[in-house]
Design an enzyme around this catalytic site. Structure first.
Site, PDB file in Angstrom:
ATOM      1  N   GLU A 188       0.792  -1.229   0.000  1.00 22.52           N
ATOM      2  CA  GLU A 188       0.000   0.000   0.000  1.00 22.52           C
ATOM      3  C   GLU A 188       0.826   1.282   0.000  1.00 22.52           C
ATOM      4  O   GLU A 188       0.770   2.051   0.981  1.00 22.52           O
ATOM      5  CB  GLU A 188      -0.958   0.018   1.198  1.00 22.52           C
ATOM      6  CG  GLU A 188      -1.865  -1.183   1.280  1.00 22.52           C
ATOM      7  CD  GLU A 188      -2.970  -1.026   2.331  1.00 22.52           C
ATOM      8  OE1 GLU A 188      -2.926  -0.079   3.121  1.00 22.52           O
ATOM      9  OE2 GLU A 188      -3.893  -1.856   2.338  1.00 22.52           O
ATOM     10  N   GLU A 235      -5.172  -8.676   1.209  1.00 16.08           N
ATOM     11  CA  GLU A 235      -5.849  -8.344   2.472  1.00 16.08           C
ATOM     12  C   GLU A 235      -7.326  -8.121   2.208  1.00 16.08           C
ATOM     13  O   GLU A 235      -7.693  -7.496   1.211  1.00 16.08           O
ATOM     14  CB  GLU A 235      -5.311  -7.038   3.098  1.00 16.08           C
ATOM     15  CG  GLU A 235      -3.961  -7.153   3.738  1.00 16.08           C
ATOM     16  CD  GLU A 235      -3.459  -5.829   4.321  1.00 16.08           C
ATOM     17  OE1 GLU A 235      -4.297  -4.983   4.716  1.00 16.08           O
ATOM     18  OE2 GLU A 235      -2.236  -5.655   4.365  1.00 16.08           O
TER      19      GLU A 235
HETATM   20  C1  FCB Z   1      -4.413  -1.914   5.549  1.00 16.70           C
HETATM   21  C2  FCB Z   1      -3.033  -2.209   6.085  1.00 16.70           C
HETATM   22  C3  FCB Z   1      -3.020  -3.151   7.260  1.00 16.70           C
HETATM   23  C4  FCB Z   1      -4.201  -2.946   8.168  1.00 16.70           C
HETATM   24  C5  FCB Z   1      -5.475  -2.926   7.396  1.00 16.70           C
HETATM   25  C6  FCB Z   1      -6.712  -2.787   8.237  1.00 16.70           C
HETATM   26  O1  FCB Z   1      -4.424  -0.621   5.022  1.00 16.70           O
HETATM   27  O2  FCB Z   1      -2.225  -2.749   5.084  1.00 16.70           O
HETATM   28  O3  FCB Z   1      -1.792  -3.036   7.886  1.00 16.70           O
HETATM   29  O4  FCB Z   1      -4.007  -1.809   8.906  1.00 16.70           O
HETATM   30  O5  FCB Z   1      -5.453  -1.899   6.459  1.00 16.70           O
END
Ligand code: FCB
Length: 452
Positions: A162, A350
């Site tokens: 990210e 994620e």
């Molecule tokens: C993302 C991050 C991770 C966590 C999630 C909820 O932006 O990569 O570390 O904080 O969100």
């Protein structure tokens, strides 16, 4: 829901959010240790000093991962454990990740390793951090050490997690470390992150002749206009440019979006930090594309705001972060990526949700998280029916952990962590995820048995 036999199920964490042991094994502070010390930046001034104490409890945590039945576990390496000082390599720091990766493999779990999940060493920050082009060199030294020591144990490499958060939240909005509010710095920082990504991919493939797969993870959020007015369309275009295209275009097309370069030029005085060859390096061919997906955005026109947009009211049901639950928009996003950007295999690196969990008689009945996960897995399964080639899914997160500026107030784990005792308690979502994975495996072995 249905998944191909080779679909990989995983769960994810990151170093600063879970490890603790902030002053052990030769580790020096990162920008997050510094940021947490600044009053008002992090909820109740929480920090990652102890976090989930995973540094000491990784053996037991691996047993939880094993019980879940996932194929793969995504974790990140803390750069300040590997290079605690400029130019000074720390074998003790590396040994932690070696042991971790070895133990995972022994249990049949594939390590997927992120090099940068935001914990820049403080020494690097003191020399200008990502705004300084030398950061690319520092990152490559670090990447080389990781590749050399760990490549034989790792199944997938992710260069950056990210860069939107690390770059724009960190250097433009000031809500993540290092807490700056300067767009000129932010676009430089992002450029150097992306460049370090491209060059690290090339290093692994060419110089080190490795065949381990490697890619980058972007957080993407499809943006919708509040109404169908021309003004709201402009607002949505700009919001999409800021959150998505500023990253997708360089990575897949080797250019920054022209409309956004123009908009940004109010604050970015020159783009001459983009040197010859940079854009080719950034758009290097990868093996997969990682996407973190949590929510959609909805915006409306606002002349008073930079880039002419602001968040609009949404009547969608929300998670504990106040984020819209939007699995259909997730499908739109993936279809758009396939149309406009890439054919690479996709991993959802994620996806997950925070809720205010409570323990009742030793159980956590987090049925809203269960629903959230089911809806998004269902979406993945439907997308794959359309041929979208999503090859894996990592649930964020294995453990409740240090949720950046929200400290320990927001719980994303499928395992509840009691931060007083460090006890881990399986939430209902963990049982449900384990059951989904078992059903998937069973249905495939049954099919094979019948086919024989
Ligand atoms: C993302 C991050 C991770 C966590 C999630 C909820 O932006 O990569 O570390 O904080 O969100």
């Amino acid at each position: 829901m249905h998944f191909d036999k080779n679909f990989t199920f995983g769960t994810a964490t990151s170093s600063y959010q879970i490890e603790g042991a902030h002053a052990e094994g030769g580790r020096t502070p990162s920008i997050w240790d510094m940021f947490c010390d600044i009053p008002g930046k992090v909820y109740k001034q929480h920090n990652g000093d102890t976090a989930c104490d995973h540094y000491h409890r990784y053996e037991a945590d691996i047993q939880h991962i094993k019980r879940l039945g996932v194929d793969t576990y995504r974790f990140s390496i803390a750069w300040p454990r590997i290079f605690p000082e400029k130019g000074k390599y720390n074998q003790e720091g590396m040994n932690f990740y070696k042991k971790l990766a070895e133990r995972l493999r022994e249990e049949g779990i594939k390590p997927a390793v992120t090099l940068y999940h935001w914990d820049l060493p403080l020494w690097a920050h003191e020399e200008g951090g990502w705004v300084n082009r030398d950061s690319v060199k520092w990152f490559l030294d670090y990447a080389k050490a990781c590749f050399t020591e760990l490549d034989s144990l790792v199944d997938s490499w992710i260069t950056h997690n990210e860069p939107w958060c690390a770059g724009f939240l960190g250097y433009h909005q000031g809500v993540h470390a290092p807490g700056h509010t300067n767009l000129d710095e932010a676009v430089k920082a992002v450029h150097h992150m992306l460049l370090s990504h491209g060059k690290a991919v090339e290093m692994l493939k060419k110089e080190l002749a490795s065949s381990t797969e490697i890619g980058i993870t972007l957080n993407l959020s499809p943006v919708y206009p509040k109404t169908d007015s021309v003004n709201d369309a402009l607002a949505a275009n700009n919001a999409d440019g800021y959150s998505n295209r500023w990253f997708l275009d360089p990575v897949f097309k080797g250019e920054y979006p022209k409309d956004m370069m123009n908009l940004f030029s109010k604050y970015v005085h020159s783009y001459d930090f983009i040197k010859e060859g940079d854009m080719e390096a950034i758009s290097v061919q990868c093996d997969f594309f990682g996407i973190n997906y949590y929510s959609r955005g909805i915006v409306e026109f606002s002349a008073a705001h930079d880039f002419m947009h602001k968040g609009a009211y949404s009547d969608y049901e929300k998670t504990g972060m106040g984020w819209d639950i939007a699995p259909n928009e997730f499908k739109d996003l993936i279809r758009r990526l396939r149309q406009e950007y890439t054919n690479l295999p996709i991993y959802i690196t994620e996806n997950g949700a925070a809720y205010d969990d409570t323990v009742e008689n030793g159980r956590v009945h987090d049925h809203k998280r269960v629903e959230y996960i089911e809806k998004h897995l269902e979406a993945v399964s439907e997308l794959n029916k359309e041929g979208m080639n999503i090859q894996g899914y990592y649930l964020w997160s294995l453990l409740d952990n240090f949720e950046w500026s929200f400290g320990y107030d927001k719980r994303f784990g499928i395992l509840y962590v009691d931060f007083e005792t460090q006890e881990r308690i399986w939430k209902d979502s963990a049982y449900r995820y384990a059951a989904i994975i078992r059903d998937h495996k069973k249905s495939h072995s049954l099919q094979e048995e019948i086919a024989q």
